[in-house]
Motif scaffolding. Structure first.
Motif, short mmCIF file in Angstrom:
data_model
loop_
_atom_site.label_atom_id
_atom_site.label_comp_id
_atom_site.label_asym_id
_atom_site.label_seq_id
_atom_site.Cartn_x
_atom_site.Cartn_y
_atom_site.Cartn_z
N VAL A 28 0.83 -1.20 0.00
CA VAL A 28 0.00 0.00 0.00
C VAL A 28 0.87 1.25 0.00
O VAL A 28 1.76 1.40 0.84
CB VAL A 28 -0.94 0.01 1.22
CG1 VAL A 28 -1.78 1.29 1.24
CG2 VAL A 28 -1.84 -1.22 1.21
N VAL A 29 0.59 2.13 -0.95
CA VAL A 29 1.25 3.44 -1.02
C VAL A 29 0.18 4.48 -0.77
O VAL A 29 -0.89 4.44 -1.39
CB VAL A 29 1.89 3.67 -2.40
CG1 VAL A 29 2.48 5.08 -2.49
CG2 VAL A 29 2.94 2.62 -2.70
N THR A 30 0.44 5.43 0.12
CA THR A 30 -0.55 6.46 0.42
C THR A 30 -0.12 7.80 -0.15
O THR A 30 1.06 8.13 -0.20
CB THR A 30 -0.76 6.64 1.93
OG1 THR A 30 0.39 7.28 2.50
CG2 THR A 30 -1.02 5.32 2.62
N GLY A 31 -1.13 8.56 -0.56
CA GLY A 31 -0.89 9.96 -0.84
C GLY A 31 -0.70 10.70 0.47
O GLY A 31 -1.00 10.16 1.54
N LEU A 32 -0.23 11.91 0.40
CA LEU A 32 0.02 12.65 1.63
C LEU A 32 -1.29 13.09 2.29
O LEU A 32 -2.34 13.08 1.66
CB LEU A 32 0.93 13.84 1.37
CG LEU A 32 0.49 14.89 0.34
CD1 LEU A 32 -0.45 15.89 0.95
CD2 LEU A 32 1.71 15.59 -0.23
N GLY A 33 -1.21 13.42 3.54
CA GLY A 33 -2.36 13.97 4.25
C GLY A 33 -3.39 12.93 4.64
O GLY A 33 -3.06 11.86 5.16
N VAL A 76 -2.59 1.99 -4.43
CA VAL A 76 -2.34 3.40 -4.10
C VAL A 76 -3.64 3.97 -3.55
O VAL A 76 -4.69 3.85 -4.19
CB VAL A 76 -1.90 4.20 -5.34
CG1 VAL A 76 -1.79 5.69 -5.02
CG2 VAL A 76 -0.57 3.67 -5.87
N ILE A 77 -3.58 4.57 -2.37
CA ILE A 77 -4.74 5.22 -1.78
C ILE A 77 -4.39 6.69 -1.61
O ILE A 77 -3.45 7.03 -0.88
CB ILE A 77 -5.13 4.59 -0.43
CG1 ILE A 77 -5.46 3.10 -0.62
CG2 ILE A 77 -6.31 5.33 0.19
CD1 ILE A 77 -5.78 2.36 0.66
N THR A 78 -5.11 7.55 -2.31
CA THR A 78 -4.78 8.96 -2.30
C THR A 78 -6.05 9.79 -2.39
O THR A 78 -7.16 9.25 -2.41
CB THR A 78 -3.81 9.29 -3.46
OG1 THR A 78 -3.30 10.61 -3.28
CG2 THR A 78 -4.46 9.15 -4.82
N GLY A 79 -5.90 11.10 -2.40
CA GLY A 79 -7.04 11.99 -2.49
C GLY A 79 -7.14 12.65 -3.85
O GLY A 79 -6.22 12.57 -4.67
N ASP A 80 -8.27 13.32 -4.09
CA ASP A 80 -8.46 13.96 -5.39
C ASP A 80 -7.45 15.07 -5.62
O ASP A 80 -6.91 15.22 -6.73
CB ASP A 80 -9.89 14.48 -5.55
CG ASP A 80 -10.36 15.33 -4.39
OD1 ASP A 80 -10.27 14.87 -3.23
OD2 ASP A 80 -10.85 16.46 -4.62
N GLY A 81 -7.13 15.85 -4.59
CA GLY A 81 -6.17 16.94 -4.77
C GLY A 81 -4.79 16.43 -5.11
O GLY A 81 -4.11 16.95 -6.01
N GLU A 82 -4.35 15.39 -4.42
CA GLU A 82 -3.02 14.82 -4.67
C GLU A 82 -2.96 14.20 -6.05
O GLU A 82 -1.97 14.37 -6.78
CB GLU A 82 -2.69 13.78 -3.59
CG GLU A 82 -1.20 13.48 -3.43
CD GLU A 82 -0.72 12.35 -4.33
OE1 GLU A 82 0.51 12.19 -4.42
OE2 GLU A 82 -1.54 11.65 -4.94
N GLN A 83 -4.01 13.50 -6.47
CA GLN A 83 -4.02 12.89 -7.79
C GLN A 83 -4.07 13.95 -8.89
O GLN A 83 -3.44 13.81 -9.92
CB GLN A 83 -5.20 11.92 -7.94
CG GLN A 83 -5.19 11.17 -9.26
CD GLN A 83 -3.90 10.37 -9.46
OE1 GLN A 83 -3.64 9.42 -8.74
NE2 GLN A 83 -3.10 10.78 -10.44
N LEU A 84 -4.82 15.02 -8.66
CA LEU A 84 -4.85 16.10 -9.64
C LEU A 84 -3.46 16.71 -9.83
O LEU A 84 -3.08 17.07 -10.95
CB LEU A 84 -5.85 17.18 -9.20
CG LEU A 84 -7.32 16.85 -9.41
CD1 LEU A 84 -8.20 17.73 -8.54
CD2 LEU A 84 -7.70 16.99 -10.88
N MET A 85 -2.69 16.81 -8.76
CA MET A 85 -1.33 17.36 -8.87
C MET A 85 -0.45 16.47 -9.75
O MET A 85 0.41 16.98 -10.47
CB MET A 85 -0.71 17.49 -7.48
CG MET A 85 0.70 18.04 -7.48
SD MET A 85 0.80 19.77 -7.99
CE MET A 85 0.24 20.59 -6.51
N GLY A 86 -0.69 15.16 -9.73
CA GLY A 86 0.12 14.23 -10.52
C GLY A 86 -0.68 13.61 -11.66
O GLY A 86 -0.45 12.45 -12.00
#
Length: 198
Positions: A28-33, A76-86
């Motif tokens: 599991v890889v997490t986005g920040l926050g 990968v578990i992340t948020g919409d803001g972090e995914q939008l950045m990448g």
């Protein structure tokens, strides 16, 4: 605002806990926050790789890991803001088609770490359409806890790269901070893969 985004959404902690319980052997890889807080709240484990200060880096890191560990499921578990950045990383992910990679975007339509400003996903951007446009055929969205079972099935099947946009409630559960020591996280994760620290 997207029609789907107007729906109430699912409780983020409940969804993440159910997902991780269903894929106990996944890397599991997490986005920040908030994504890191959610994964940690579901239970810390050596095979969790928490990102700190790497905005936009979760999906590409997950891709590299999936290519290096083709016999393991990578989530990968992340948020919409972090995914939008990448967002551009989805093009490379589509080109590589790592079938063991699943990207779960917890989408509350807001930039949670900078004051809950509305994000592009609540202003008309359809992340599933974007992912499909890049060539990720296994892209879909859900706004229910039952949708977690489909994510689990895809993680376990490893049939194709998956992009799951999960519409969640726009709230902020109490922060549960995972380890913040980068070398510790890295070496613990390497140990879970049977690799020596460096």
């Amino acid at each position: 605002m997207n029609q789907t985004q107007q729906k109430p959404g699912v409780q983020r902690r409940e969804f993440v806990a159910r997902l991780l319980a269903g894929v106990p052997d996944a890397l599991v890889v997490t986005g920040l926050g908030s994504a890191s807080y959610d994964v940690y709240a579901a239970g810390d484990r050596d095979s969790n790789y928490y990102l700190w200060g790497a905005m936009g880096g979760a999906a590409p890191l997950g891709l590299g890991l999936a290519l290096a560990q083709p016999d393991k499921s990578v989530v990968v578990i992340t948020g919409d803001g972090e995914q939008l950045m990448g967002i551009g990383s989805l093009a490379t992910i589509a080109a590589k088609q790592a079938r063991n990679l699943t990207i779960v975007v917890l989408d509350n339509g807001h930039f949670g770490e900078t004051g809950m400003q509305r994000s592009h996903s609540s202003l008309g951007t359809d992340l599933v359409a974007v992912a499909k446009g890049f060539g990720i055929r296994g892209a879909f969205s859900t706004d229910s806890l039952e949708g977690c079972d489909e994510v689990i099935r895809r993680v376990q099947a490893r049939d194709e790269v998956t992009f799951a946009q999960v519409f969640i409630e726009a709230n902020e559960p109490p922060r549960m901070l995972p380890p913040r020591d980068g070398p510790f996280i890295k070496n613990r994760f390497r140990g879970a893969l049977g690799l020596e620290p460096f």
